[in-house]
Write a protein that holds these residues in place. Structure first.
Motif, mmCIF file in Angstrom:
data_model
loop_
_atom_site.group_PDB
_atom_site.id
_atom_site.type_symbol
_atom_site.label_atom_id
_atom_site.label_comp_id
_atom_site.label_asym_id
_atom_site.label_seq_id
_atom_site.Cartn_x
_atom_site.Cartn_y
_atom_site.Cartn_z
ATOM 1 N N ASN A 180 0.841 -1.196 0.000
ATOM 2 C CA ASN A 180 0.000 0.000 0.000
ATOM 3 C C ASN A 180 0.873 1.243 0.000
ATOM 4 O O ASN A 180 1.680 1.448 0.916
ATOM 5 N N PRO A 181 0.746 2.124 -1.012
ATOM 6 C CA PRO A 181 1.601 3.321 -1.085
ATOM 7 C C PRO A 181 1.404 4.275 0.088
ATOM 8 O O PRO A 181 2.278 5.100 0.362
ATOM 9 N N VAL A 182 0.291 4.163 0.794
ATOM 10 C CA VAL A 182 0.062 5.023 1.957
ATOM 11 C C VAL A 182 1.170 4.834 2.998
ATOM 12 O O VAL A 182 1.524 5.776 3.718
ATOM 13 N N PHE A 183 1.748 3.631 3.042
ATOM 14 C CA PHE A 183 2.760 3.320 4.043
ATOM 15 C C PHE A 183 4.187 3.487 3.519
ATOM 16 O O PHE A 183 5.134 3.088 4.193
ATOM 17 N N GLN A 184 4.340 4.081 2.355
ATOM 18 C CA GLN A 184 5.662 4.172 1.739
ATOM 19 C C GLN A 184 6.656 4.933 2.619
ATOM 20 O O GLN A 184 7.779 4.481 2.848
ATOM 21 N N ALA A 185 6.252 6.098 3.116
ATOM 22 C CA ALA A 185 7.152 6.904 3.949
ATOM 23 C C ALA A 185 7.478 6.181 5.246
ATOM 24 O O ALA A 185 8.629 6.208 5.721
ATOM 25 N N ASP A 186 6.478 5.515 5.820
ATOM 26 C CA ASP A 186 6.688 4.784 7.059
ATOM 27 C C ASP A 186 7.640 3.615 6.844
ATOM 28 O O ASP A 186 8.513 3.346 7.683
ATOM 29 N N THR A 187 7.498 2.931 5.716
ATOM 30 C CA THR A 187 8.380 1.815 5.388
ATOM 31 C C THR A 187 9.813 2.297 5.194
ATOM 32 O O THR A 187 10.778 1.673 5.676
ATOM 33 N N LYS A 188 9.968 3.435 4.520
ATOM 34 C CA LYS A 188 11.300 4.003 4.303
ATOM 35 C C LYS A 188 11.960 4.353 5.632
ATOM 36 O O LYS A 188 13.140 4.052 5.864
ATOM 37 N N ALA A 189 11.185 4.974 6.542
ATOM 38 C CA ALA A 189 11.714 5.344 7.859
ATOM 39 C C ALA A 189 12.123 4.105 8.647
ATOM 40 O O ALA A 189 13.126 4.111 9.373
ATOM 41 N N TYR A 190 11.327 3.047 8.503
ATOM 42 C CA TYR A 190 11.632 1.797 9.214
ATOM 43 C C TYR A 190 12.993 1.258 8.789
ATOM 44 O O TYR A 190 13.827 0.890 9.626
ATOM 45 N N TRP A 191 13.246 1.205 7.469
ATOM 46 C CA TRP A 191 14.501 0.636 7.000
ATOM 47 C C TRP A 191 15.691 1.538 7.283
ATOM 48 O O TRP A 191 16.799 1.067 7.558
ATOM 49 N N GLN A 192 15.463 2.839 7.266
ATOM 50 C CA GLN A 192 16.549 3.744 7.623
ATOM 51 C C GLN A 192 16.987 3.539 9.065
ATOM 52 O O GLN A 192 18.169 3.542 9.367
ATOM 53 N N GLU A 193 16.015 3.353 9.954
ATOM 54 C CA GLU A 193 16.325 3.109 11.356
ATOM 55 C C GLU A 193 16.975 1.739 11.535
ATOM 56 O O GLU A 193 17.924 1.583 12.320
ATOM 57 N N ARG A 194 16.463 0.766 10.810
ATOM 58 C CA ARG A 194 16.966 -0.610 10.955
ATOM 59 C C ARG A 194 18.405 -0.722 10.468
ATOM 60 O O ARG A 194 19.194 -1.504 11.020
ATOM 61 N N LEU A 195 18.784 0.025 9.439
ATOM 62 C CA LEU A 195 20.080 -0.127 8.806
ATOM 63 C C LEU A 195 21.099 0.891 9.296
ATOM 64 O O LEU A 195 22.226 0.944 8.764
ATOM 65 N N ARG A 196 20.747 1.673 10.281
ATOM 66 C CA ARG A 196 21.718 2.662 10.794
ATOM 67 C C ARG A 196 22.885 1.969 11.476
ATOM 68 O O ARG A 196 22.703 0.984 12.186
#
Length: 325
Positions: free
Chosen positions: A309-325
């Motif tokens: 769902n594209p509605v969650f695109q920004a949230d998904t991006k933030a999740y991976w940025q935090e996960r891969l820091r």
């Protein structure tokens, strides 16, 4: 023009919070009303305990679960109102929607989702304090980290305190446990616990008085005149749960059971005695929301799964940025 919600969720425990998220996901104009000052329902009474029976989450504290569910429910900007006790509900037959009264406002809604569980949860107060409130007296045990380097006194026979005390030994400066009633099943269990945790000062006797400075309790004097000084107090004496307000509604029990635009979910379902799995409550919310959509918007498309769902695109991006820091 009167604002009429498509659905109103009454109750802000896990069932209600997840139903609010689903309402947003399915495009409903909804709101959630919670009578207490915080979300969580019964889970808030064991916020520091670890839950192990939610699929995909081998362990999560009650506090973290409620924080996650609240953030999830707020994703679609659905109004989530605390300290909004519903004092009356009645069906306006000529207008085909519900009138919902609270002490401060009146709302209107086409459908209702009742997620009130056992009702509003209130901790039992310590009689010694004569129903006064103090800044450093807490009736809902929190994260042990919140008490770091503090002198902590635990008050009451609650099983929650037995679980909390060992964790506090890691963070708190000192831990004292005061109770007028033994919390252990027998003397052997008491001896085993105190032997395992000798750093905990344990007293089982009546309280005589307390001392305060401004809005904080500074010490408690026991019956033998021992004085216990502390920085923070955690009280666990059990809880009272009440559905008293629903008995005062103009909406009758028969209407709640028979009307096709009212859904009862979670532990409020009467024949679910003894079965209180959170996952059942989540499924109830999904069922209620999908049936409301089918009733109000029969031609609406089912929302895309959240993974795509594209509605969650920004949230998904933030999740991976935090996960891969």
């Amino acid at each position: 023009m009167t604002n009429i919600y498509e659905t109103t969720i009454i109750g802000g425990g896990p069932a209600g919070l997840y139903a609010a998220f689903q309402a947003g996901l399915y495009g409903l104009n909804g709101q959630l009303l919670e009578g207490d000052q915080q979300f969580g329902g019964k889970v808030a009474t064991y916020a520091e305990r670890v839950i192990h029976d939610i699929g995909g989450m081998p362990n999560i504290t009650g506090q973290d679960l409620i924080q996650n569910l609240t953030a999830q429910a707020a994703f679609y900007d659905t109004p989530l109102r605390t300290q909004t006790l519903v004092t009356d509900v009645k069906y306006l037959a000529d207008q085909h929607y519900y009138q919902i009264d609270t002490p401060d406002d009146r709302y209107y809604s086409q459908t209702l989702i009742l997620a009130m569980g056992g009702g509003v949860v209130r901790p039992k107060q310590l009689r010694l304090f004569e129903e006064q409130t103090f800044e450093n007296v807490h009736y809902a045990p929190a994260n042990p980290e919140d008490y770091r380097d503090q002198r902590v006194v635990l008050i009451g026979p609650g099983y929650n305190l037995m679980e909390l005390a060992p964790h506090l030994l890691v963070t708190a400066k000192s831990v004292v446990w005061l109770t007028t009633k033994r919390p252990f099943v027998d003397e052997a269990a008491e001896k085993a616990f105190l032997t395992a945790y000798p750093q905990i000062d344990y007293y089982c006797q009546p309280f005589a008085s307390y001392q305060q400075v401004d809005q904080q309790v500074t010490s408690i004097t026991l019956a033998d005149q021992t004085q216990i000084t502390f920085d923070q107090a955690v009280v666990s004496l059990g809880y009272r749960r009440s559905l008293q307000t629903i008995d005062q509604w103009q909406l009758s029990a028969e209407q709640i059971e028979e009307r096709p635009d009212i859904w009862v979910i979670g532990n409020q379902i009467p024949d679910r005695a003894g079965i209180s799995l959170l996952t059942s409550a989540f499924q109830d919310g999904i069922t209620a929301v999908t049936e409301i959509v089918a009733q109000l918007k029969p031609t609406a498309k089912t929302p895309m799964v959240t993974t795509h769902n594209p509605v969650f695109q920004a949230d998904t991006k933030a999740y991976w940025q935090e996960r891969l820091r």
